[in-house]
Enzyme design. Sequence first.
Site, PDB file in Angstrom:
ATOM      1  N   THR A 139      44.591  66.667  69.764  1.00 52.99           N
ATOM      2  CA  THR A 139      45.785  66.577  68.923  1.00 52.99           C
ATOM      3  C   THR A 139      45.461  65.992  67.553  1.00 52.99           C
ATOM      4  O   THR A 139      44.494  65.232  67.408  1.00 52.99           O
ATOM      5  CB  THR A 139      46.833  65.677  69.628  1.00 52.99           C
ATOM      6  OG1 THR A 139      47.860  65.344  68.700  1.00 52.99           O
ATOM      7  CG2 THR A 139      46.232  64.376  70.120  1.00 52.99           C
ATOM      8  N   ASP A 140      46.311  66.303  66.580  1.00 56.59           N
ATOM      9  CA  ASP A 140      46.150  65.691  65.247  1.00 56.59           C
ATOM     10  C   ASP A 140      46.538  64.205  65.259  1.00 56.59           C
ATOM     11  O   ASP A 140      46.231  63.477  64.312  1.00 56.59           O
ATOM     12  CB  ASP A 140      46.981  66.444  64.193  1.00 56.59           C
ATOM     13  CG  ASP A 140      48.483  66.431  64.457  1.00 56.59           C
ATOM     14  OD1 ASP A 140      48.913  65.954  65.527  1.00 56.59           O
ATOM     15  OD2 ASP A 140      49.235  66.890  63.570  1.00 56.59           O
ATOM     16  N   GLU A 141      47.201  63.757  66.351  1.00 52.84           N
ATOM     17  CA  GLU A 141      47.693  62.371  66.378  1.00 52.84           C
ATOM     18  C   GLU A 141      46.546  61.359  66.421  1.00 52.84           C
ATOM     19  O   GLU A 141      46.752  60.184  66.116  1.00 52.84           O
ATOM     20  CB  GLU A 141      48.670  62.184  67.547  1.00 52.84           C
ATOM     21  CG  GLU A 141      49.831  63.168  67.441  1.00 52.84           C
ATOM     22  CD  GLU A 141      50.990  62.897  68.382  1.00 52.84           C
ATOM     23  OE1 GLU A 141      51.183  61.746  68.791  1.00 52.84           O
ATOM     24  OE2 GLU A 141      51.714  63.859  68.704  1.00 52.84           O
ATOM     25  N   TYR A 164      49.275  57.218  73.747  1.00 51.02           N
ATOM     26  CA  TYR A 164      48.911  58.637  73.897  1.00 51.02           C
ATOM     27  C   TYR A 164      47.769  58.998  72.961  1.00 51.02           C
ATOM     28  O   TYR A 164      46.723  59.501  73.387  1.00 51.02           O
ATOM     29  CB  TYR A 164      50.132  59.534  73.615  1.00 51.02           C
ATOM     30  CG  TYR A 164      49.762  60.991  73.383  1.00 51.02           C
ATOM     31  CD1 TYR A 164      49.173  61.746  74.394  1.00 51.02           C
ATOM     32  CD2 TYR A 164      50.001  61.616  72.151  1.00 51.02           C
ATOM     33  CE1 TYR A 164      48.815  63.090  74.183  1.00 51.02           C
ATOM     34  CE2 TYR A 164      49.647  62.943  71.934  1.00 51.02           C
ATOM     35  CZ  TYR A 164      49.063  63.674  72.950  1.00 51.02           C
ATOM     36  OH  TYR A 164      48.706  64.989  72.740  1.00 51.02           O
ATOM     37  N   LYS A 168      43.846  60.097  73.738  1.00 51.40           N
ATOM     38  CA  LYS A 168      43.272  61.376  73.316  1.00 51.40           C
ATOM     39  C   LYS A 168      42.043  61.125  72.419  1.00 51.40           C
ATOM     40  O   LYS A 168      41.036  61.814  72.524  1.00 51.40           O
ATOM     41  CB  LYS A 168      44.307  62.229  72.575  1.00 51.40           C
ATOM     42  CG  LYS A 168      45.414  62.794  73.441  1.00 51.40           C
ATOM     43  CD  LYS A 168      44.946  63.768  74.522  1.00 51.40           C
ATOM     44  CE  LYS A 168      44.460  65.091  73.975  1.00 51.40           C
ATOM     45  NZ  LYS A 168      44.205  66.077  75.072  1.00 51.40           N
TER      46      LYS A 168
HETATM   47  P1  NAD Z   1      52.111  69.419  79.033  1.00 47.06           P
HETATM   48  O1  NAD Z   1      52.475  68.004  79.299  1.00 47.06           O
HETATM   49  O2  NAD Z   1      53.181  70.441  78.855  1.00 47.06           O
HETATM   50  O3  NAD Z   1      51.161  69.962  80.199  1.00 47.06           O
HETATM   51  C1  NAD Z   1      50.126  69.197  80.738  1.00 47.06           C
HETATM   52  C2  NAD Z   1      49.633  69.887  81.995  1.00 47.06           C
HETATM   53  O4  NAD Z   1      48.552  69.097  82.519  1.00 47.06           O
HETATM   54  C3  NAD Z   1      50.682  69.997  83.091  1.00 47.06           C
HETATM   55  O5  NAD Z   1      50.641  71.275  83.675  1.00 47.06           O
HETATM   56  C4  NAD Z   1      50.277  68.929  84.103  1.00 47.06           C
HETATM   57  O6  NAD Z   1      50.641  69.240  85.433  1.00 47.06           O
HETATM   58  C5  NAD Z   1      48.763  68.905  83.911  1.00 47.06           C
HETATM   59  N1  NAD Z   1      48.176  67.618  84.301  1.00 47.06           N
HETATM   60  C6  NAD Z   1      48.588  66.388  83.908  1.00 47.06           C
HETATM   61  N2  NAD Z   1      47.826  65.447  84.491  1.00 47.06           N
HETATM   62  C7  NAD Z   1      46.905  66.099  85.246  1.00 47.06           C
HETATM   63  C8  NAD Z   1      45.832  65.682  86.080  1.00 47.06           C
HETATM   64  N3  NAD Z   1      45.568  64.377  86.277  1.00 47.06           N
HETATM   65  N4  NAD Z   1      45.087  66.631  86.686  1.00 47.06           N
HETATM   66  C9  NAD Z   1      45.352  67.939  86.495  1.00 47.06           C
HETATM   67  N5  NAD Z   1      46.364  68.395  85.755  1.00 47.06           N
HETATM   68  C10 NAD Z   1      47.137  67.484  85.122  1.00 47.06           C
HETATM   69  O7  NAD Z   1      51.151  69.352  77.767  1.00 47.06           O
HETATM   70  P2  NAD Z   1      50.997  70.369  76.543  1.00 47.06           P
HETATM   71  O8  NAD Z   1      52.015  70.053  75.529  1.00 47.06           O
HETATM   72  O9  NAD Z   1      50.890  71.755  77.081  1.00 47.06           O
HETATM   73  O10 NAD Z   1      49.585  69.902  75.974  1.00 47.06           O
HETATM   74  C11 NAD Z   1      48.371  70.469  76.467  1.00 47.06           C
HETATM   75  C12 NAD Z   1      47.200  69.847  75.729  1.00 47.06           C
HETATM   76  O11 NAD Z   1      47.315  70.098  74.335  1.00 47.06           O
HETATM   77  C13 NAD Z   1      47.121  68.317  75.881  1.00 47.06           C
HETATM   78  O12 NAD Z   1      45.774  67.968  76.012  1.00 47.06           O
HETATM   79  C14 NAD Z   1      47.704  67.786  74.572  1.00 47.06           C
HETATM   80  O13 NAD Z   1      47.140  66.549  74.245  1.00 47.06           O
HETATM   81  C15 NAD Z   1      47.283  68.876  73.602  1.00 47.06           C
HETATM   82  N6  NAD Z   1      48.165  69.046  72.431  1.00 47.06           N
HETATM   83  C16 NAD Z   1      49.517  69.213  72.586  1.00 47.06           C
HETATM   84  C17 NAD Z   1      50.318  69.427  71.463  1.00 47.06           C
HETATM   85  C18 NAD Z   1      51.804  69.661  71.586  1.00 47.06           C
HETATM   86  O14 NAD Z   1      52.491  69.763  70.560  1.00 47.06           O
HETATM   87  N7  NAD Z   1      52.361  69.788  72.767  1.00 47.06           N
HETATM   88  C19 NAD Z   1      49.743  69.456  70.191  1.00 47.06           C
HETATM   89  C20 NAD Z   1      48.353  69.276  70.071  1.00 47.06           C
HETATM   90  C21 NAD Z   1      47.567  69.096  71.205  1.00 47.06           C
HETATM   91  P1  TYD Z   2      57.892  64.718  69.945  1.00 45.77           P
HETATM   92  O1  TYD Z   2      58.396  66.105  70.215  1.00 45.77           O
HETATM   93  O2  TYD Z   2      57.997  63.705  71.028  1.00 45.77           O
HETATM   94  O3  TYD Z   2      56.381  64.895  69.448  1.00 45.77           O
HETATM   95  P2  TYD Z   2      55.354  63.796  68.815  1.00 45.77           P
HETATM   96  O4  TYD Z   2      55.893  62.445  69.010  1.00 45.77           O
HETATM   97  O5  TYD Z   2      54.124  64.018  69.626  1.00 45.77           O
HETATM   98  O6  TYD Z   2      55.211  64.183  67.382  1.00 45.77           O
HETATM   99  O7  TYD Z   2      58.640  64.138  68.669  1.00 45.77           O
HETATM  100  C1  TYD Z   2      58.602  64.825  67.426  1.00 45.77           C
HETATM  101  C2  TYD Z   2      59.305  63.938  66.415  1.00 45.77           C
HETATM  102  O8  TYD Z   2      60.696  63.861  66.751  1.00 45.77           O
HETATM  103  C3  TYD Z   2      58.806  62.497  66.393  1.00 45.77           C
HETATM  104  O9  TYD Z   2      58.832  62.025  65.057  1.00 45.77           O
HETATM  105  C4  TYD Z   2      59.827  61.740  67.232  1.00 45.77           C
HETATM  106  C5  TYD Z   2      61.109  62.515  66.978  1.00 45.77           C
HETATM  107  N1  TYD Z   2      62.085  62.550  68.092  1.00 45.77           N
HETATM  108  C6  TYD Z   2      63.422  62.227  67.865  1.00 45.77           C
HETATM  109  O10 TYD Z   2      63.830  61.890  66.745  1.00 45.77           O
HETATM  110  N2  TYD Z   2      64.294  62.304  68.920  1.00 45.77           N
HETATM  111  C7  TYD Z   2      63.898  62.663  70.171  1.00 45.77           C
HETATM  112  O11 TYD Z   2      64.744  62.684  71.103  1.00 45.77           O
HETATM  113  C8  TYD Z   2      62.524  62.997  70.385  1.00 45.77           C
HETATM  114  C9  TYD Z   2      62.029  63.416  71.751  1.00 45.77           C
HETATM  115  C10 TYD Z   2      61.646  62.933  69.312  1.00 45.77           C
END
Ligand code: NAD
Ligand code: TYD
Length: 358
Positions: A139-141, A164, A168
Amino acid sequence: MEPLITDTDKTVGVTGGAGFIGSHVVRLLVKKYPRYRVINIDALTYAGNLENIKDIETYPNYIFERADICSEEHIDRLFSGYQFDAIIHLAAESHVDRSIMDPLAFVKTNVLGTGVLLNACRKQWSHDMEGKRFYHVSTDEVYGSLGDTGFFTEETPYDPRSPYSASKASSDHLVMAYYHTYGLPVVMSNCSNNYGSHHFPEKLIPLMINNIINNKPLPVYGKGENIRDWLWVEDHARAIDTIFHKGKTGGKYNVGGFNEWKNIDLVHLLCRIMDQKLHRPAGESEKLITYVKDRAGHDLRYAIDATKLSRELGWKPSLQFEEGLGKTADWYLENQDWVHHVTSGQYQQYYTEQYGKR
Ligand code: NAD
Ligand code: TYD
């Protein structure tokens, strides 16, 4: 550029393939590469849902394995059984607010789990690393929080601030340590916020869409001035496909939408889109906006510079944001059963019905 990984018969393990992004990645690989055997390794936590990939579960090149990546014994068993050529690692605890409530769960899955997978690859591939690849999706975070200007590049120093992002960041460091110490053929990407179908409705966009549909308050943290860079999840899946096949070993690529939005502006836009789709009078959904207590340590701004990926590997985002949000809203409106299942836990029943108790 010649792909480093070619479309011959390969066994590719995808961790977290039942989650939001992972399900899009699994779908893309299974459909695009019929000669790959794609093994989806997922523990099915609250965020994992086999309904996300129901459409491809009968494909002959797809296999599901329920496993916790923190279990060394189970992961080693899968590695001996499948003899993976590559791992695309997405499994993680992924929600910042949950990490504030329960940080150790994030340390466990994101740090220990990544370590277990890396170690399994090291043991399995130690005699011959040729054609092997460990792709870590991050992630970019990890870069921390920006002020009003500037962008995260691949050289930006790490400065994570939430449990988080710290977990990561630790996993990213472990991946690079295995590259430098053991020569493990790794590649990594750091992506901005994704949006699209099958997104668990605890994150901003699906939560707002769901609450608008149900006439519930729209909780905006603080003053809503935090900024995120949003990318269509299918564009992220395409980026992962590109980086997996063509990315330089030991390389790192930022992925982003060139699409920054203040939270409050985004919520207003969503309200306008939803008013139209729900045939409500203009301005109706905005009345639901409610400012709530800010998130602890809330990062102000994320913005990705993804020029390396477009310059070196030719990837670009395909969708304009309004179009993507419209499609996303349509998906949630047409899939209210899915929302109901993931919020009620009924999808766990689906798993038991489909696969029995394991
Ligand atoms: P998500 O929470 O929707 O899915 C995570 C998946 O991992 C789920 O299917 C869960 O069952 C599985 N999982 C969790 N713990 C596990 C374990 N101990 N063993 C096996 N499986 C397990 O997450 P996402 O949003 O799809 O993110 C996927 C990846 O991409 C993550 O690594 C996250 O850090 C990264 N990422 C997400 C975003 C975003 O905006 N969602 C952006 C950048 C990077
Ligand atoms: P989120 O979707 O949780 O992603 P991330 O924290 O990983 O960026 O949140 C996106 C942005 O929205 C973040 O600045 C927090 C804000 N947010 C709210 O204002 N209200 C909400 O209910 C949630 C879930 C997030």
